[in-house]
Motif scaffolding. Structure first.
Motif, PDB file in Angstrom:
ATOM      1  N   GLY A 144      72.828  76.554 -27.975  1.00 24.97           N
ATOM      2  CA  GLY A 144      73.304  76.453 -26.616  1.00 24.97           C
ATOM      3  C   GLY A 144      72.588  75.439 -25.747  1.00 24.97           C
ATOM      4  N   THR A 145      71.655  74.665 -26.319  1.00 29.28           N
ATOM      5  CA  THR A 145      70.903  73.699 -25.503  1.00 29.28           C
ATOM      6  C   THR A 145      71.037  72.268 -25.998  1.00 29.28           C
ATOM      7  OG1 THR A 145      68.872  73.935 -26.813  1.00 29.28           O
ATOM      8  CG2 THR A 145      69.206  75.482 -24.984  1.00 29.28           C
ATOM      9  N   GLY A 146      71.312  72.062 -27.280  1.00 28.48           N
ATOM     10  CA  GLY A 146      71.291  70.714 -27.838  1.00 28.48           C
ATOM     11  C   GLY A 146      69.889  70.166 -28.030  1.00 28.48           C
ATOM     12  N   LEU A 147      68.868  71.010 -27.870  1.00 27.00           N
ATOM     13  CA  LEU A 147      67.479  70.584 -28.002  1.00 27.00           C
ATOM     14  C   LEU A 147      66.927  71.049 -29.342  1.00 27.00           C
ATOM     15  CD1 LEU A 147      66.198  71.571 -24.431  1.00 27.00           C
ATOM     16  CD2 LEU A 147      67.140  69.383 -25.184  1.00 27.00           C
ATOM     17  N   ARG A 148      66.069  70.217 -29.931  1.00 26.33           N
ATOM     18  CA  ARG A 148      65.461  70.561 -31.212  1.00 26.33           C
ATOM     19  C   ARG A 148      63.983  70.895 -31.024  1.00 26.33           C
ATOM     20  NH1 ARG A 148      68.520  70.017 -35.553  1.00 26.33           N
ATOM     21  NH2 ARG A 148      70.471  68.824 -35.364  1.00 26.33           N
ATOM     22  N   VAL A 149      63.498  71.790 -31.877  1.00 27.08           N
ATOM     23  CA  VAL A 149      62.143  72.327 -31.770  1.00 27.08           C
ATOM     24  C   VAL A 149      61.163  71.413 -32.494  1.00 27.08           C
ATOM     25  CG1 VAL A 149      60.643  74.300 -32.292  1.00 27.08           C
ATOM     26  CG2 VAL A 149      63.036  74.668 -31.659  1.00 27.08           C
ATOM     27  N   GLU A 150      60.028  71.170 -31.867  1.00 27.97           N
ATOM     28  CA  GLU A 150      58.894  70.529 -32.536  1.00 27.97           C
ATOM     29  C   GLU A 150      57.681  71.416 -32.296  1.00 27.97           C
ATOM     30  OE1 GLU A 150      57.943  66.099 -32.718  1.00 27.97           O
ATOM     31  OE2 GLU A 150      56.480  66.827 -31.256  1.00 27.97           O
ATOM     32  N   VAL A 151      57.014  71.831 -33.369  1.00 25.16           N
ATOM     33  CA  VAL A 151      55.870  72.741 -33.280  1.00 25.16           C
ATOM     34  C   VAL A 151      54.596  71.913 -33.238  1.00 25.16           C
ATOM     35  CG1 VAL A 151      54.678  74.692 -34.352  1.00 25.16           C
ATOM     36  CG2 VAL A 151      57.151  74.474 -34.564  1.00 25.16           C
ATOM     37  N   ALA A 152      53.739  72.181 -32.266  1.00 18.20           N
ATOM     38  CA  ALA A 152      52.455  71.487 -32.163  1.00 18.20           C
ATOM     39  C   ALA A 152      51.498  72.061 -33.198  1.00 18.20           C
ATOM     40  CB  ALA A 152      51.866  71.654 -30.766  1.00 18.20           C
ATOM     41  N   THR A 153      51.085  71.234 -34.155  1.00 15.05           N
ATOM     42  CA  THR A 153      50.175  71.688 -35.203  1.00 15.05           C
ATOM     43  C   THR A 153      48.807  71.038 -35.138  1.00 15.05           C
ATOM     44  OG1 THR A 153      51.075  69.999 -36.698  1.00 15.05           O
ATOM     45  CG2 THR A 153      52.077  72.200 -36.771  1.00 15.05           C
ATOM     46  N   THR A 154      48.622  70.038 -34.273  1.00 15.80           N
ATOM     47  CA  THR A 154      47.333  69.368 -34.153  1.00 15.80           C
ATOM     48  C   THR A 154      47.058  69.074 -32.683  1.00 15.80           C
ATOM     49  OG1 THR A 154      48.105  67.082 -34.229  1.00 15.80           O
ATOM     50  CG2 THR A 154      47.819  68.190 -36.337  1.00 15.80           C
ATOM     51  N   PRO A 155      45.807  68.816 -32.332  1.00 16.46           N
ATOM     52  CA  PRO A 155      45.516  68.400 -30.952  1.00 16.46           C
ATOM     53  C   PRO A 155      46.235  67.134 -30.538  1.00 16.46           C
ATOM     54  CG  PRO A 155      43.495  69.069 -32.068  1.00 16.46           C
ATOM     55  CD  PRO A 155      44.576  69.015 -33.110  1.00 16.46           C
ATOM     56  N   ARG A 156      46.630  66.294 -31.500  1.00 15.51           N
ATOM     57  CA  ARG A 156      47.332  65.064 -31.130  1.00 15.51           C
ATOM     58  C   ARG A 156      48.713  65.355 -30.559  1.00 15.51           C
ATOM     59  NH1 ARG A 156      46.142  62.022 -36.561  1.00 15.51           N
ATOM     60  NH2 ARG A 156      43.896  62.163 -36.538  1.00 15.51           N
ATOM     61  N   HIS A 157      49.362  66.413 -31.076  1.00  8.76           N
ATOM     62  CA  HIS A 157      50.630  66.796 -30.478  1.00  8.76           C
ATOM     63  C   HIS A 157      50.433  67.156 -29.006  1.00  8.76           C
ATOM     64  CE1 HIS A 157      51.941  67.472 -34.729  1.00  8.76           C
ATOM     65  NE2 HIS A 157      53.082  67.037 -34.237  1.00  8.76           N
ATOM     66  N   LEU A 158      49.412  67.957 -28.714  1.00  7.19           N
ATOM     67  CA  LEU A 158      49.182  68.355 -27.329  1.00  7.19           C
ATOM     68  C   LEU A 158      48.877  67.140 -26.460  1.00  7.19           C
ATOM     69  CD1 LEU A 158      47.040  71.607 -27.728  1.00  7.19           C
ATOM     70  CD2 LEU A 158      49.517  71.326 -27.637  1.00  7.19           C
ATOM     71  N   ALA A 159      48.119  66.174 -26.994  1.00  7.57           N
ATOM     72  CA  ALA A 159      47.803  64.969 -26.224  1.00  7.57           C
ATOM     73  C   ALA A 159      49.068  64.179 -25.926  1.00  7.57           C
ATOM     74  CB  ALA A 159      46.800  64.111 -26.987  1.00  7.57           C
ATOM     75  N   ALA A 160      49.956  64.045 -26.932  1.00 11.94           N
ATOM     76  CA  ALA A 160      51.199  63.300 -26.720  1.00 11.94           C
ATOM     77  C   ALA A 160      52.100  64.012 -25.716  1.00 11.94           C
ATOM     78  CB  ALA A 160      51.925  63.117 -28.055  1.00 11.94           C
ATOM     79  N   TYR A 161      52.199  65.356 -25.824  1.00 11.07           N
ATOM     80  CA  TYR A 161      53.019  66.096 -24.870  1.00 11.07           C
ATOM     81  C   TYR A 161      52.473  65.926 -23.454  1.00 11.07           C
ATOM     82  CZ  TYR A 161      54.596  68.585 -29.103  1.00 11.07           C
ATOM     83  OH  TYR A 161      55.084  68.900 -30.342  1.00 11.07           O
ATOM     84  N   SER A 162      51.163  66.074 -23.317  1.00  7.10           N
ATOM     85  CA  SER A 162      50.543  65.985 -21.991  1.00  7.10           C
ATOM     86  C   SER A 162      50.756  64.615 -21.374  1.00  7.10           C
ATOM     87  CB  SER A 162      49.050  66.305 -22.097  1.00  7.10           C
ATOM     88  OG  SER A 162      48.421  66.186 -20.851  1.00  7.10           O
ATOM     89  N   ASP A 163      50.634  63.548 -22.181  1.00  8.29           N
ATOM     90  CA  ASP A 163      50.787  62.197 -21.655  1.00  8.29           C
ATOM     91  C   ASP A 163      52.191  61.977 -21.099  1.00  8.29           C
ATOM     92  OD1 ASP A 163      48.234  61.587 -22.278  1.00  8.29           O
ATOM     93  OD2 ASP A 163      48.693  60.501 -24.123  1.00  8.29           O
ATOM     94  N   PHE A 164      53.212  62.459 -21.822  1.00  9.99           N
ATOM     95  CA  PHE A 164      54.576  62.204 -21.373  1.00  9.99           C
ATOM     96  C   PHE A 164      55.016  63.186 -20.289  1.00  9.99           C
ATOM     97  CE2 PHE A 164      59.184  62.966 -21.698  1.00  9.99           C
ATOM     98  CZ  PHE A 164      59.636  61.686 -21.407  1.00  9.99           C
ATOM     99  N   MET A 165      54.679  64.457 -20.452  1.00  8.66           N
ATOM    100  CA  MET A 165      55.192  65.487 -19.549  1.00  8.66           C
ATOM    101  C   MET A 165      54.381  65.603 -18.270  1.00  8.66           C
ATOM    102  SD  MET A 165      57.863  66.743 -21.064  1.00  8.66           S
ATOM    103  CE  MET A 165      58.201  68.419 -20.529  1.00  8.66           C
TER     104      MET A 165
END
Length: 910
Positions: free
Chosen positions: A573-594
């Motif tokens: 119902g959203t058209g959005l796909r899930v990405e699971v953060a498995t490393t601190p680099r994911h959190l860094a990338a999310y924080s930088d963009f969001m």
């Protein structure tokens, strides 16, 4: 006398050693002085019975040698005259090859036979051809090649060394860097010992080439940043806003007899305002600024004359875009034209005839404001986009008709700033498919595709020294931020920061020594050198890809398998796909963009402990739309935090759909314990229990406590000092302190001087180095881990604990604090004027007491009067000098102006 020289050499019998005192006078090195002399100090070695005048002459020659070539130069046994030679005491950094390299920059004739020099540099396998090649390199001033050859002499043969000594670097660049050849030799041996000699040579050749190219690019980027005058935006923003007001008043003037008053404007209802004219102006000015930025960039690389020739067609195209009426209005507003498009128009006459120095200065002065103009226009474009929400139908139709015009003429004259964006450009439109979908079928780029907005942001980002802007796609307008995109270059010490698999990433090598140090650090973490690396980048990528390095660098989060199975799945119902953060680099990338705090210590710590799982929900164009934090409570998953970009609340429809999806997620069931098979009756199996090692027990017992106490560590004063180094780090985080730990004494002293000249006070540095996070954390944990807070080699049982990220960083801060205080002591001994300046700016009593006690222990300066005895008793100058404070009057150098500084300090403390 139990004194040893560098390398553990015992001085010959009948010889004496002399140091240079604070005023340059000879000081005989006896048992009473030896205990207070720092390791690796330069000394003069000569006959014990030499006359005082000859001793004084030798010590003066030693001082001149150290001043010319640094402390290490004394280790080359330089002839000081009258039978004296220079030497170094044991215990300092560097070996004989480092000493010979330093001494070669002074007076090679005083170093003895040429064969001895070459042997000291390249080892006993050296040949005459290597010596001749080294002589040519020294004569040409190619010191980088000489240092690298000396460092590689343990892993390369004579024929390969000849090739290294023939290498040339770009003009004005030393690829080797400021590190020691002996340290580089250790790293090279560790990294290349399992490779054949030809492969080692090809790796070094590739590293030499890459470092030279990166240094050229970094220098060009620095010159480009320096070309922007940095006067601020206020003057240009004011004239641009005045132009906007004047344009609006011109448009409504036909409704009144004369200039309207404010009350009349408020009461009157106008037909739809001329949005199209405003949009045209912003578009034309954006193209003009993009062109100005490109001219500034090309002028930095190849010269202004060539840049003007290459973009002459684009200049003339932009110059004819504004109407005559618009140009007159822009020139009438202020002292300078109020539009960058008019600035471009005024550059066009310089295309004809010779580019004289006067013309060049005229053009350069205008290009120097390109970054300011770009920043202003990005803000104006964002404000214009906000107004589109209330746009009337007639104006919207005008804008759509204009936006459908192709950009063919502009692209033919100018080209692209960021052609790589075209294939993925997904900005939606009202009556068209995104450009990424039209391009394969031959669709043309149009104005309303708004690629030119992203290119304006990319050009402004380059003028700030970054690679490109951060661009997101919105329903109406893209969002462009030139200051949060990726940096142009990233030093190898920082490691990769992108989310996803561990890989080398876009690394910028500041020097060969930093590249070798970073690669050796990866090998220390367990990295494995590839069997046949074709280049340095492939070697580093192989080290990063090793399992142990991946674990150490990423600290992979313990995400349950039931959630890992959702990675890449679509939320119904959203058209959005899930990405699971498995490393601190994911959190860094999310924080930088969001624009949120997911990269903070709290979320990282909780994810490492497994108490939460962070998800990114991405749109089909890979843009992050939402971040979700899941926690497990009472047998089901619960949403703890759920935010859109910049912590905005999610769309209600998406909120409902995501919460419904989370309610369906399975919860992992606990695994039943294995029931061991019972042995047959009467049979007792042998127990083979492995005991934990002391290091494992320390990490298990102490590690969690230390990591919790040291999370979120900051050291702002030391970070500022690190950026005063001759080669400052690229990061502004606490990791920048690592550069201070790698610096030698001379570099630390110079960093302190630069910091004082830039406005830092001794008071700030003194109190900033008093904060020892690791020492404070372990003070109540017993003495067995106390060596962690000291500047000394660690016992084996503590090394795994010291490699924990939080402990490593905190230990770096503690050790650097100790070394910085020693540097302050050296500046006190030298009566340095930069120290006096930093001491006079905002002094306080504790800092002044410590500095004066250090001067007294060193015997420098004139006597001063002692006031407030309790303050002097509380002062701790030991780390400044390592010497006791003698009885007698206190002393302070004359350039401190003690009475005035002391009076100011007491006023500050009152």
């Amino acid at each position: 006398m139990g004194v040893r020289l560098a390398g553990g050499v015992v001085p010959p019998g009948g010889c004496g050693l002399w140091l240079a005192g604070p005023a340059g006078e000879p000081v005989a090195l006896d048992n009473s002085v030896a205990g207070r002399t720092p390791p690796g100090a330069p000394v003069a070695l000569g006959a014990a019975g030499a006359t005082p005048d000859r001793v004084a002459a030798a010590v003066r020659a030693l001082g001149n040698l150290v001043a010319a070539g640094g402390r290490l130069a004394a280790g080359a046994e330089v002839d000081l005259g009258h039978g004296f030679r220079s030497a170094l005491l044991d215990g300092g950094r560097g070996d004989r090859r480092d000493a010979m390299l330093a001494a070669l920059t002074t007076d090679p004739s005083a170093l003895g036979a040429r064969e001895a020099i070459v042997t000291a540099l390249f080892g006993p396998r050296v040949t005459r051809r290597v010596g001749a090649a080294a002589g040519r390199a020294v004569e040409d001033g190619r010191w980088g090649a000489v240092k690298l050859a000396a460092a590689a002499s343990d892993v390369l043969g004579p024929e390969q060394l000849e090739q290294v000594l023939a290498w040339e670097a770009p003009e004005g660049i030393d690829p080797f860097g400021t590190g020691l050849a002996s340290d580089a030799a250790v790293h090279l041996e560790r990294l290349t010992r399992d490779l054949p000699e030809p492969r080692r040579l090809s790796l070094l050749a590739d590293l030499w080439r890459v470092v030279g190219a990166d240094r050229v690019r970094a220098g060009r980027a620095e010159r480009l940043r320096a070309s922007q005058d940095g006067h601020g935006l206020d003057d240009l923003r004011e004239v641009y806003h005045r132009l906007d007001d004047a344009s609006a008043l011109t448009w409504v003037a036909g409704h009144y007899d004369g200039e309207p008053r404010a009350a009349q404007l408020i009461r009157h209802t106008f037909p739809p305002y001329g949005w199209l004219s405003g949009a045209r102006r912003l578009y034309q000015d954006s193209l003009a600024v993009t062109l100005m930025g490109r001219l500034a960039e090309d002028a930095t690389a190849t010269g202004l004359a060539g840049a003007l020739r290459r973009y002459a067609a684009a200049l003339r195209l932009v110059a004819k875009m504004p109407s005559d009426r618009a140009v007159k209005l822009a020139r009438r507003i202020g002292k300078v034209p109020a539009r960058p498009a008019v600035w471009v128009m005024e550059i066009v006459p310089t295309l004809t005839g010779e580019l004289t120095p006067k013309k060049e200065a005229y053009v350069a002065a205008r290009l120097a404001r390109a970054r300011d103009w770009g920043t202003i226009l990005l803000g104006e474009l964002a404000e214009f986009a906000d107004g589109l929400r209330s746009l009337d139908a007639a104006s919207a139709g005008e804008l759509r008709a204009w936006g459908a015009e192709p950009m063919t003429e502009w692209r033919a004259a100018f080209g692209y700033v960021s052609p790589e964006r075209l294939d993925g450009w997904g900005q939606p439109g009202h009556d068209r498919a995104p450009l990424a979908e039209r391009r394969p079928a031959g669709g043309e780029e149009r104005i309303d595709d708004l690629v030119w907005m992203a290119e304006l942001g990319d050009q402004v980002a380059r003028l700030h020294g970054r690679e490109r802007a951060e661009v997101g796609f919105d329903d109406d307008y893209p969002t462009v931020d030139p200051l949060t995109g990726p940096a142009e270059a990233r030093p190898i010490e920082a490691g990769p920061v992108e989310a996803g698999p561990v890989e080398a990433g876009p690394v910028a090598y500041l020097s060969i020594t930093t590249a070798l140090t970073g690669a050796a650090h990866l090998a220390e973490l367990g990295g494995v050198v590839p069997g046949k690396p074709r280049g340095w980048a492939e070697l580093v990528a192989g080290l990063y890809g090793s399992a142990d390095v991946s674990q150490a660098l990423t600290g992979r989060f313990p995400v349950p398998e039931v959630l890992l199975a959702q990675d890449g799945q679509e939320v119904p119902g959203t058209g959005l796909r899930v990405e699971v953060a498995t490393t601190p680099r994911h959190l860094a990338a999310y924080s930088d963009f969001m624009g949120n705090c997911l990269n903070g210590s709290y979320y990282t710590r909780e994810a490492e402990l497994g108490t939460c799982v962070v998800l990114a929900l991405r749109a089909p164009d890979r843009r992050i739309v939402l971040n979700v934090e899941l926690v497990r409570r009472f047998g089901h998953w619960r949403i703890d935090q759920f935010k859109a970009r910049f912590n905005a609340d999610p769309d209600p429809g998406q909120d409902k759909a995501v919460r419904a999806w989370v309610a369906t997620l399975p919860v992992p069931q606990p695994t039943p314990p294995d029931v061991p098979d019972l042995p047959p009756p009467g049979v007792r199996p042998m127990r083979t229990v492995r005991r934990s090692t002391p290091a494992e027990r320390v990490v298990r017992e102490v590690g969690p406590v230390l990591r919790r106490r040291l999370s979120g560590l900051e050291a702002p004063v030391l970070v500022r000092l690190a950026h005063a180094l001759p080669e400052p780090p690229r990061t502004r985080g606490t990791e920048a302190v690592t550069a201070l730990r790698r610096a030698d004494d001379a570099e630390l002293d110079e960093a302190c001087r630069r910091a004082f000249r830039a406005g830092m006070t001794v008071r700030e540095l003194w109190h900033g180095t008093d904060e020892r996070p690791l020492g404070a954390a372990i003070r109540k944990m017993g003495t067995r881990i106390a060596p962690l807070a000291r500047d000394e080699p660690l016992p084996g049982a503590l090394r795994p604990l010291a490699r924990l990220p939080e402990v490593r960083l905190a230990r770096t801060v503690d050790v650097v604090s100790i070394r910085v205080r020693a540097a302050l002591g050296r500046l006190v001994a030298a009566e340095d004027p930069a120290l006096a300046r930093g001491l006079a700016a905002g002094p306080d009593v504790p800092t002044l007491c410590a500095m004066a006690l250090a001067a007294t222990a060193l015997g420098v300066g004139a006597p001063i009067r002692r006031e407030r005895p309790e303050a002097w008793r509380a002062a701790t100058p030991k780390e400044l000098t390592g010497r006791p404070v003698p009885r007698g009057p206190l002393r302070a150098p004359a350039n401190w102006n003690w009475p005035a500084v002391w009076a100011r300090a007491q006023r500050n403390d009152s």
